[in-house]
Structure formats: C-alpha cells, structure tokens
Design a protein around this motif. Structure first.
Motif, mmCIF file in Angstrom:
data_model
loop_
_atom_site.group_PDB
_atom_site.id
_atom_site.type_symbol
_atom_site.label_atom_id
_atom_site.label_comp_id
_atom_site.label_asym_id
_atom_site.label_seq_id
_atom_site.Cartn_x
_atom_site.Cartn_y
_atom_site.Cartn_z
ATOM 1 N N LEU A 1 -23.167 10.698 -15.493
ATOM 2 C CA LEU A 1 -22.960 9.465 -14.732
ATOM 3 C C LEU A 1 -21.770 9.630 -13.788
ATOM 4 C CD1 LEU A 1 -23.432 6.723 -17.495
ATOM 5 C CD2 LEU A 1 -25.120 7.569 -15.864
ATOM 6 N N ALA A 2 -20.693 10.219 -14.302
ATOM 7 C CA ALA A 2 -19.493 10.440 -13.482
ATOM 8 C C ALA A 2 -19.783 11.415 -12.343
ATOM 9 C CB ALA A 2 -18.354 10.962 -14.357
ATOM 10 N N ALA A 3 -20.532 12.467 -12.635
ATOM 11 C CA ALA A 3 -20.883 13.443 -11.605
ATOM 12 C C ALA A 3 -21.738 12.789 -10.521
ATOM 13 C CB ALA A 3 -21.615 14.625 -12.226
ATOM 14 N N PHE B 1 -19.185 10.260 -8.567
ATOM 15 C CA PHE B 1 -18.061 10.830 -7.834
ATOM 16 C C PHE B 1 -18.420 12.028 -6.955
ATOM 17 C CE2 PHE B 1 -15.801 9.099 -11.739
ATOM 18 C CZ PHE B 1 -15.468 7.902 -11.102
ATOM 19 N N ILE B 2 -19.502 12.713 -7.295
ATOM 20 C CA ILE B 2 -19.883 13.887 -6.497
ATOM 21 C C ILE B 2 -21.045 13.561 -5.550
ATOM 22 C CG2 ILE B 2 -20.717 16.264 -6.564
ATOM 23 C CD1 ILE B 2 -19.321 16.573 -9.276
ATOM 24 N N ILE B 3 -22.139 13.041 -6.084
ATOM 25 C CA ILE B 3 -23.312 12.741 -5.248
ATOM 26 C C ILE B 3 -23.118 11.444 -4.469
ATOM 27 C CG2 ILE B 3 -25.786 12.212 -5.302
ATOM 28 C CD1 ILE B 3 -25.951 14.122 -7.739
ATOM 29 N N GLY B 4 -22.609 10.412 -5.127
ATOM 30 C CA GLY B 4 -22.269 9.172 -4.442
ATOM 31 C C GLY B 4 -23.332 8.092 -4.488
ATOM 32 N N ARG B 5 -22.871 6.826 -4.381
ATOM 33 C CA ARG B 5 -23.755 5.664 -4.400
ATOM 34 C C ARG B 5 -24.433 5.451 -3.049
ATOM 35 N NH1 ARG B 5 -21.206 1.137 -4.266
ATOM 36 N NH2 ARG B 5 -19.134 1.982 -3.905
ATOM 37 N N ILE B 6 -25.594 4.815 -3.105
ATOM 38 C CA ILE B 6 -26.217 4.310 -1.892
ATOM 39 C C ILE B 6 -25.346 3.160 -1.385
ATOM 40 C CG2 ILE B 6 -28.240 3.093 -0.966
ATOM 41 C CD1 ILE B 6 -29.933 4.541 -3.080
#
Length: 339
Positions: free
Chosen positions: A104-106, A109-114
C-alpha cells in the motif's frame, strides 16, 4: 503487456510465485513477466525463460517490517524495485503476495494516486454462494482505518468502474454495508454516505445491505469503511475455514459410513470448497492509483497466482485505470470547481 512481480513476497516465495507465473506464461504468451528477487532462488523454479526477465536483488521486505519505514529504507527490495518499474513506465502493473502495508505504501508513495482520488481503497471480489461464476466487489478491505463519506462515495465509483470494465456487469448494483436496510439506520458516517451515494446519478445505488446478505448476490458492489471491511473480511474467512474444519472432523469421526458418504459427495464438497475460495477471482486491487497494484494472500499457491495474472491482464486490456484517470481528472475536477 508487462507485469512487475515481487517474486520474494509471500509465505511460500519464491516457489509458489514463480510456479504460478509458469502456469500463466503458458496461457498468456503476450505477457512479459519481470521477476524481482534473488536470481539463484528464482531460477530453481523456472521451466521456460520465454518472456521472463529476472532483476536480481538480495533485499526483500519481511512480513513484520514496518511498512513505510521499509519502503523508505529498503530501496533495493524486490517490492520497491517492482513499484519503481511501474512508476518509470518500464512495467504496466505490479503484483505481490508480500507485506500488505508495504505494498500500500509503495503504491501511494512510489506509483502515486490518481488526481482527485482522496483515499485509494483495497478491493477484492468475494464469492456468491450457489453461483460459482458470480461474485461481488467489496471495498474498502482495510487500506484506511478511518474514512469520510466522500471517500466511500469514491469507493462506489471506483468499484463500479471495475465491475463494468473487468467483470462485464452493465449496471452494477451498488450497496452500502450497514446494520439495517432502512436509510435512517447506521452511524453518522453511513447516513451521510447513503445521501451521497443515492444522489449520484451515475451509480445504480440500491441502498443498504446487512452483513448476512453479503454472500447471497444481493449486490454487485458493496461499499464500507476500511475498519469495518477488514473485520468483515476476516470474519468471513474464519467462518469458511471453521466450516470446512468442522465438516472434515465430522466425516472422519463418523467411521466408514462418514467416509463412504464423503466419497459419494466428493464432487459436491469440491465445488463447495471452490465457492468459498475467493482467490479464484484474483487478488485484491489497491484502487485509485495510476496503475494496477494487486495483492494476493501471503499463503497463496500457484493456481491463485495464475488467477491473479488473468485478473491483471483483464484490467490492462479493459483500460479501466485510464478510464478512471479521465473521470477523476476531468469530471471530478469540474465538480470541485463548481462547488
């Protein structure tokens, strides 16, 4: 189509993960699998290297690691590298059976929200009893312990898109999990959420649903807050496991008559077990991110891994994430400006 796989995540990794990828490879020759993890361990279970790329790393995130700290400190962990591949456009989706919180954190913080999605939700497809090919999408299963009514409205929108585009349901029936069917029942959160869901013209909202109705097929999408969703999911899992355990003990304790009866009911018992196993629908989706992020149970086996790859392929083929990006970045943006 490229899928980044955390080959070291899960109770039986990398064996179960790699064996599942081998099953999927035979069915989907158009998918490129990127396996992140310890190369010498991964290679033990590879039977064909067609469309397989191994990205070696000795570091992995353990099940008891603190999620955010692990993502920030273990920068070469298999899960982190897989998430970065998606972020950088080298892969189209990420799959892991590892630490749920870390994934969830990855994702966040890495891929990002829409854009305009406030809180991504964790969603899985649960079984419907007596209908092996049916199911309902259950969101949020625990990505967020505390939610606002606006978050639950977005969950309804997210899960409806999934039900339409991935599961092929034209007008998904959306229900709100509550302690009664009446609109006046529930907490302040559910009452306000009820108002938001019922006022959205794009949702086929059918009202409240009680927990005892979940497995009956009364709805195609069920929305709830993360705390309640996680508790209900674990209670359902525990009930299913206990039921199978009691049934097995009853058969073994009944002597030869019980064993004979079990033999005669073998096919029916097998079907019952399959209906109770929601892993046949794939893994849990962290919905609301810029790319598919899929989590399966830590004790998952090769068949469940294959089901999850099928799920990811369907998501990528249907362009469901692209549709959600368009909806939230355009339509929701206009709604925000008009308020």
């Amino acid at each position: 189509m490229r899928i980044a796989v955390d080959a070291m995540g899960g109770d039986h990794a990398p064996r179960a993960i790699v064996e599942g990828i081998m099953l999927a490879q035979a069915s989907y020759p158009d998918i490129e699998f990127q396996l992140y993890g310890k190369e010498s361990e991964i290679r033990k279970y590879i039977t064909s290297e067609t469309n397989i790329t191994i990205i070696h790393t000795d570091e992995k995130i353990e099940s008891d690691d603190e999620p955010v700290r692990a993502i920030r400190r273990k920068k070469t962990a298999s899960m982190v590298l897989a998430a970065k591949a998606v972020k950088e456009g080298q892969a189209d989706a990420i799959f892991s059976a590892g630490n749920t919180g870390a994934l969830l954190a990855a994702g966040l913080f890495i891929i990002g929200r829409i854009k305009n999605v406030e809180r991504p939700g964790l969603m899985t497809t649960m079984p419907v009893m007596g209908q092996p090919d049916a199911g309902f999408d259950f969101i949020d299963m625990g990505a967020n312990a505390d939610n606002k009514p606006e978050h639950l409205l977005q969950y309804g929108i997210l899960a409806s898109y999934y039900a339409k585009n991935v599961r092929g349901i034209k007008q998904p029936r959306v229900a709100l999990l509550n302690n009664g069917s009446e609109a006046s029942k529930g907490s302040d959160l559910t009452k306000k959420t009820y108002e938001l869901l019922s006022s959205d013209p794009n949702l086929n909202f059918i009202g409240n649903i009680e927990a005892r109705e979940l497995l009956t097929g009364a709805a195609d999408v069920v929305v709830t807050d993360g705390f309640t969703g996680n508790a209900v999911l674990k209670a359902t899992e525990g009930t299913a496991l206990s039921l199978m355990s009691v049934l097995k003990k009853s058969i073994l304790g009944a002597g030869w008559k019980g064993k004979l009866g079990a033999l005669l009911l073998k096919d029916s018992l097998k079907q019952m077990k399959q209906e109770l196993d929601y892993s046949s629908h794939g893994g849990a989706v962290l919905f609301g991110l810029k790319a598919p992020v899929i989590k399966t149970h830590g004790s998952t086996g090769p068949e469940a891994v294959k089901h999850t790859i099928t799920q990811i392929k369907t998501m990528l083929d249907s362009q469901v994430i692209a549709d959600l990006v368009t909806h939230f970045e355009n339509e929701v943006e206009v709604e925000i400006k008009n308020k």
